[in-house]
Design a protein around this motif. Sequence first.
Motif, mmCIF file in Angstrom:
data_model
loop_
_atom_site.group_PDB
_atom_site.id
_atom_site.type_symbol
_atom_site.label_atom_id
_atom_site.label_comp_id
_atom_site.label_asym_id
_atom_site.label_seq_id
_atom_site.Cartn_x
_atom_site.Cartn_y
_atom_site.Cartn_z
ATOM 1 N N HIS A 142 0.842 -1.206 0.000
ATOM 2 C CA HIS A 142 0.000 0.000 0.000
ATOM 3 C C HIS A 142 0.873 1.251 0.000
ATOM 4 N N LYS A 143 2.159 1.095 0.365
ATOM 5 C CA LYS A 143 3.092 2.210 0.371
ATOM 6 C C LYS A 143 3.884 2.312 -0.937
ATOM 7 N N ALA A 144 4.254 1.170 -1.480
ATOM 8 C CA ALA A 144 5.159 1.142 -2.629
ATOM 9 C C ALA A 144 5.282 -0.282 -3.132
ATOM 10 N N ASN A 145 5.833 -0.443 -4.333
ATOM 11 C CA ASN A 145 6.232 -1.761 -4.808
ATOM 12 C C ASN A 145 7.430 -1.599 -5.720
ATOM 13 N N ILE A 146 8.003 -2.688 -6.113
ATOM 14 C CA ILE A 146 9.237 -2.637 -6.904
ATOM 15 C C ILE A 146 8.999 -1.928 -8.232
ATOM 16 N N GLU A 147 7.840 -2.151 -8.848
ATOM 17 C CA GLU A 147 7.548 -1.523 -10.146
ATOM 18 C C GLU A 147 7.463 -0.007 -10.017
ATOM 19 N N THR A 148 6.696 0.490 -9.056
ATOM 20 C CA THR A 148 6.506 1.943 -8.947
ATOM 21 C C THR A 148 7.784 2.658 -8.532
ATOM 22 N N GLU A 149 8.490 2.117 -7.560
ATOM 23 C CA GLU A 149 9.660 2.825 -7.042
ATOM 24 C C GLU A 149 10.857 2.728 -7.979
ATOM 25 N N SER A 150 11.002 1.605 -8.693
ATOM 26 C CA SER A 150 12.095 1.519 -9.672
ATOM 27 C C SER A 150 11.828 2.439 -10.861
ATOM 28 N N LYS A 151 10.564 2.678 -11.170
ATOM 29 C CA LYS A 151 10.219 3.632 -12.234
ATOM 30 C C LYS A 151 10.586 5.048 -11.805
ATOM 31 N N ALA A 152 10.301 5.383 -10.550
ATOM 32 C CA ALA A 152 10.706 6.686 -10.021
ATOM 33 C C ALA A 152 12.228 6.821 -10.014
ATOM 34 N N ALA A 153 12.908 5.731 -9.642
ATOM 35 C CA ALA A 153 14.372 5.727 -9.658
ATOM 36 C C ALA A 153 14.901 6.000 -11.054
ATOM 37 N N LEU A 154 14.328 5.334 -12.030
ATOM 38 C CA LEU A 154 14.726 5.493 -13.427
ATOM 39 C C LEU A 154 14.613 6.950 -13.865
ATOM 40 N N ALA A 155 13.489 7.587 -13.538
ATOM 41 C CA ALA A 155 13.268 8.981 -13.925
ATOM 42 C C ALA A 155 14.252 9.923 -13.250
ATOM 43 N N GLY A 156 14.838 9.462 -12.136
ATOM 44 C CA GLY A 156 15.810 10.281 -11.425
ATOM 45 C C GLY A 156 17.249 9.962 -11.746
ATOM 46 N N GLY A 157 17.489 9.052 -12.686
ATOM 47 C CA GLY A 157 18.861 8.734 -13.075
ATOM 48 C C GLY A 157 19.499 7.592 -12.311
ATOM 49 N N THR A 158 18.712 6.894 -11.480
ATOM 50 C CA THR A 158 19.237 5.722 -10.768
ATOM 51 C C THR A 158 18.936 4.481 -11.591
ATOM 52 N N THR A 159 19.972 3.711 -11.901
ATOM 53 C CA THR A 159 19.819 2.542 -12.770
ATOM 54 C C THR A 159 20.000 1.219 -12.037
ATOM 55 N N SER A 160 20.425 1.263 -10.776
ATOM 56 C CA SER A 160 20.574 0.036 -9.985
ATOM 57 C C SER A 160 20.244 0.342 -8.531
ATOM 58 N N PHE A 161 19.589 -0.609 -7.869
ATOM 59 C CA PHE A 161 19.293 -0.428 -6.452
ATOM 60 C C PHE A 161 19.576 -1.697 -5.679
ATOM 61 N N MET A 162 19.808 -1.523 -4.380
ATOM 62 C CA MET A 162 19.955 -2.635 -3.440
ATOM 63 C C MET A 162 18.915 -2.420 -2.348
#
Length: 445
Positions: free
Chosen positions: A70-90
């Motif tokens: 209900h707060k977030a999921n991998i799809e939504t937050e990785s999309k936000a990361a992508l738009a911000g220039g982050t290409t990898s996360f841990m």
Amino acid sequence: MSTSLILNAKVINEGKIQELDILIKDGKIYRIDKNLSHLTAQYIFDAQGLYLMPGVIDDQVHFREPGLTHKANIETESKAALAGGTTSFMEMPNTVPNALTQELLEDKYKIAAKSSWTNYSFFMGGSNDNYDEAMKTDLSKICGLKLFMGSSTGNMLVDNEKTLENIFSNFSGLIATHCEDEGTVRANLEFYKEKYANSEIPYDIHAIIRNEKACYISSSMAAGLAKKHGTRLHILHISTGEELELFDNTIPLSEKKITSEVCVHHLYFDAEDYKTLGTKIKCNPAIKHNHRDKLMEGLLSDKLDIIATDHAPHTLEEKDSNYWNAPSGLPLIQNSLQVMLDFYEKGKISLEKIIEKMCHAPAECFRIDRRGYIREGYWADLVLVDLNKPYTVSKDNILYKVGWSPFEGKTFGASINKTFVSGELLYDEGKFNDNKSGKRLLFNR
């Protein structure tokens, strides 16, 4: 796989800024040279006036899946990361259920394989009673073991001295720690609950409850255990100037056994900001009074090795609760690079240093296979940045599932123009290519 040619870019990489062309083939950087305009490719991008950098690697995020979606999921937050220039996360293990077994850990990888826009890895979680499971971790496929040496996440607190000794003496990979002393925090909590029992508590009390002493006691304990056992230790989200003395800046990062991370919100905000943002910037460890300049000095002097976010979204309804009930954590990953570029515009840090701390150092620290640099043969995780195109954070462009940001209304001087992940252009001036190309991070260990 497509071929792409990026021309006339100002490339920021390995301490230099040079105008170069980049040929991408089969997902990797195939060729780097000063003039490749004579070559052909399926896609050609003229990057005149733009800066090209490796994709940001964020070594600490909470994407909330499974169990807290209900707060977030991998799809939504990785999309936000992508738009911000982050290409990898841990991502951290305190999802529901906690990733305390190898099977539960692999379940998260299965979700990411289907839904992540960016490259991904997940920490194995440590607890007081999962020692045998933790020791099964495949160090070539997992970023590390996460220990919560503080009260931030309740059930995952590791406070048993024998357990800590066993883990630090026997785990052969990287141990990442959240360090706040449980006893100090609890004592402060009880004192201020009694003091403010019949009155409204000021939000900046969070900086006093989770104070410098709580951080230093725990961080120094972790560093002491690591030195005693020769453990590879990475201490997350350093928030005080006092802790800087625990880290060595006289040796190269590749030789360090004890490394550190600082987060963008501890560099950007001060406890004075509680007056306007309240629980929106409540996080653990706390944003404190008069430490951000010391942290920036530690970053520039290489006492602090990595810049990350500790991206930790909660809904506005949850955050709008009173101080005692509002959860700790804030969403940050979509604007983390812009925050650091804002510091560059103010003359506080160089572009080369930003790239070192957000791209090269995470790759070096975790020994990530062929990412974090612009080199021939490496995966083409790349970001084009326009330093002359302002960007205002608003409800209309926030991509987090929770739909809010502590930077709402803030105008940054730079915009993310394009983001490539494993050779695919996935973000292009506000538009997304649904051909997700994020891959599981692998490690040279």
